[in-house]
Design a protein around this motif. Structure first.
Motif, PDB file in Angstrom:
ATOM      1  N   GLU A   1      16.844 -26.823 -56.125  1.00  0.00           N
ATOM      2  CA  GLU A   1      16.162 -26.842 -54.831  1.00  0.00           C
ATOM      3  C   GLU A   1      14.829 -26.123 -54.953  1.00  0.00           C
ATOM      4  OE1 GLU A   1      16.930 -25.770 -50.135  1.00  0.00           O
ATOM      5  OE2 GLU A   1      18.622 -25.819 -51.519  1.00  0.00           O
ATOM      6  N   VAL A   2      13.819 -26.633 -54.269  1.00  0.00           N
ATOM      7  CA  VAL A   2      12.502 -25.992 -54.196  1.00  0.00           C
ATOM      8  C   VAL A   2      12.487 -25.243 -52.859  1.00  0.00           C
ATOM      9  CG1 VAL A   2       9.998 -26.338 -54.225  1.00  0.00           C
ATOM     10  CG2 VAL A   2      11.484 -27.869 -55.545  1.00  0.00           C
ATOM     11  N   THR A   3      13.092 -24.072 -52.834  1.00  0.00           N
ATOM     12  CA  THR A   3      13.278 -23.351 -51.575  1.00  0.00           C
ATOM     13  C   THR A   3      11.966 -22.987 -50.894  1.00  0.00           C
ATOM     14  OG1 THR A   3      13.544 -21.294 -52.828  1.00  0.00           O
ATOM     15  CG2 THR A   3      15.555 -22.429 -52.160  1.00  0.00           C
ATOM     16  N   GLY A   4      10.936 -22.752 -51.679  1.00  0.00           N
ATOM     17  CA  GLY A   4       9.649 -22.376 -51.099  1.00  0.00           C
ATOM     18  C   GLY A   4       9.053 -23.438 -50.197  1.00  0.00           C
TER      19      GLY A   4
ATOM     20  N   GLY B   1       5.242 -23.493 -32.617  1.00  0.00           N
ATOM     21  CA  GLY B   1       5.872 -22.225 -32.260  1.00  0.00           C
ATOM     22  C   GLY B   1       7.276 -22.100 -32.824  1.00  0.00           C
ATOM     23  N   THR B   2       8.132 -21.427 -32.062  1.00  0.00           N
ATOM     24  CA  THR B   2       9.480 -21.144 -32.556  1.00  0.00           C
ATOM     25  C   THR B   2      10.357 -22.383 -32.692  1.00  0.00           C
ATOM     26  OG1 THR B   2      10.291 -20.677 -30.329  1.00  0.00           O
ATOM     27  CG2 THR B   2       9.462 -18.795 -31.628  1.00  0.00           C
ATOM     28  N   SER B   3       9.911 -23.519 -32.183  1.00  0.00           N
ATOM     29  CA  SER B   3      10.681 -24.757 -32.386  1.00  0.00           C
ATOM     30  C   SER B   3      10.812 -25.090 -33.867  1.00  0.00           C
ATOM     31  CB  SER B   3      10.024 -25.925 -31.648  1.00  0.00           C
ATOM     32  OG  SER B   3      10.090 -25.716 -30.252  1.00  0.00           O
ATOM     33  N   THR B   4       9.958 -24.505 -34.696  1.00  0.00           N
ATOM     34  CA  THR B   4      10.026 -24.771 -36.133  1.00  0.00           C
ATOM     35  C   THR B   4      11.345 -24.307 -36.753  1.00  0.00           C
ATOM     36  OG1 THR B   4       8.758 -24.697 -38.181  1.00  0.00           O
ATOM     37  CG2 THR B   4       8.921 -22.642 -36.932  1.00  0.00           C
ATOM     38  N   ILE B   5      12.051 -23.383 -36.116  1.00  0.00           N
ATOM     39  CA  ILE B   5      13.324 -22.939 -36.696  1.00  0.00           C
ATOM     40  C   ILE B   5      14.361 -24.063 -36.691  1.00  0.00           C
ATOM     41  CG2 ILE B   5      12.913 -20.526 -36.091  1.00  0.00           C
ATOM     42  CD1 ILE B   5      15.077 -20.826 -33.912  1.00  0.00           C
ATOM     43  N   GLN B   6      14.116 -25.113 -35.923  1.00  0.00           N
ATOM     44  CA  GLN B   6      15.048 -26.234 -35.904  1.00  0.00           C
ATOM     45  C   GLN B   6      14.741 -27.261 -36.992  1.00  0.00           C
ATOM     46  OE1 GLN B   6      16.248 -27.921 -32.188  1.00  0.00           O
ATOM     47  NE2 GLN B   6      15.792 -26.041 -31.079  1.00  0.00           N
ATOM     48  N   SER B   7      13.728 -27.021 -37.794  1.00  0.00           N
ATOM     49  CA  SER B   7      13.408 -27.920 -38.897  1.00  0.00           C
ATOM     50  C   SER B   7      14.237 -27.546 -40.119  1.00  0.00           C
ATOM     51  CB  SER B   7      11.933 -27.822 -39.266  1.00  0.00           C
ATOM     52  OG  SER B   7      11.713 -28.511 -40.485  1.00  0.00           O
ATOM     53  N   ARG B   8      14.873 -28.537 -40.681  1.00  0.00           N
ATOM     54  CA  ARG B   8      15.612 -28.322 -41.919  1.00  0.00           C
ATOM     55  C   ARG B   8      14.890 -29.024 -43.078  1.00  0.00           C
ATOM     56  NH1 ARG B   8      21.432 -29.929 -41.545  1.00  0.00           N
ATOM     57  NH2 ARG B   8      20.649 -31.799 -40.526  1.00  0.00           N
ATOM     58  N   ALA B   9      13.559 -28.972 -43.040  1.00  0.00           N
ATOM     59  CA  ALA B   9      12.749 -29.530 -44.122  1.00  0.00           C
ATOM     60  C   ALA B   9      13.173 -28.881 -45.437  1.00  0.00           C
ATOM     61  CB  ALA B   9      11.270 -29.281 -43.864  1.00  0.00           C
ATOM     62  N   LEU B  10      13.234 -29.683 -46.488  1.00  0.00           N
ATOM     63  CA  LEU B  10      13.638 -29.153 -47.786  1.00  0.00           C
ATOM     64  C   LEU B  10      13.040 -29.993 -48.895  1.00  0.00           C
ATOM     65  CD1 LEU B  10      16.371 -30.741 -49.371  1.00  0.00           C
ATOM     66  CD2 LEU B  10      17.063 -30.467 -47.017  1.00  0.00           C
ATOM     67  N   ALA B  11      13.129 -29.469 -50.101  1.00  0.00           N
ATOM     68  CA  ALA B  11      12.653 -30.193 -51.279  1.00  0.00           C
ATOM     69  C   ALA B  11      13.495 -29.783 -52.469  1.00  0.00           C
ATOM     70  CB  ALA B  11      11.177 -29.893 -51.542  1.00  0.00           C
TER      71      ALA B  11
END
Length: 170
Positions: free
Chosen positions: A94-97, A111-121
């Motif tokens: 996983e590319v956690t960064g 804003g804080t809505s970004t905490i609902q993003s589960r973007a990953l690589a």
């Protein structure tokens, strides 16, 4: 100076409702990668279903010619959002960064809505996979972070040399 090496990149849109006509996020990623000098290897739309997502990704991971996969959609918390669950078991590393930085940059816009993003690589068989939210703006934000990592000229490091290690099957 290192030369630019165009990569073959596949784009996968995960959505129960989008079509080629309405897929603005997928189209944005295609426009961004081709404008940067890369080649579109494949483009597909699949339903938000773990097995359809895995099937598309697995096929592209196995293709020697595909260096990167950009996925848009299915990274939130809605009932059928399942991109992270589909992709994570396929990853060698996983590319956690990426997810961390994506949420940090997104904070300025949403804003804080970004905490609902589960973007990953992550990396699978010398193929880098980036999973982005399904909004067009999120894809634009994601590309800002991805573009340099897919460019051999970016220093001090990028993924290009690693991706070029993908060997032909026997």
């Amino acid at each position: 100076m290192t030369d630019f090496h165009p990569l073959n990149i596949a784009v996968l849109t995960v959505s129960d409702t989008r079509t080629e006509d309405t897929d603005s996020s997928g189209r944005t990623l295609v426009d961004q990668l081709t404008a940067a000098g890369h080649q579109l290897a494949h483009k597909a739309i699949v339903k938000d279903d773990i097995y359809q997502i895995r099937a598309a990704c697995s096929a592209w991971i196995a293709e020697v010619e595909v260096n990167a996969i950009l996925i848009t959609g299915g990274t939130g918390f809605a009932g059928r959002d399942s991109t992270p669950e589909a992709v994570t078991p396929l990853l060698d590393k996983e590319v956690t960064g990426f997810g961390e930085l994506f949420r940090q940059v997104s904070y300025r816009d949403i804003g804080t809505s970004t905490i609902q993003s589960r973007a990953l690589a992550g990396l699978a068989n010398y193929t880098v996979i980036f999973c982005l939210p399904g909004s067009t703006n999120a894809c634009k934000t994601g590309w800002q972070l991805i573009a340099e990592q897919l460019d051999a000229r970016h220093k001090p490091c990028n993924f290009v040399a690693l991706l070029q290690q993908k060997a032909s099957p026997l």
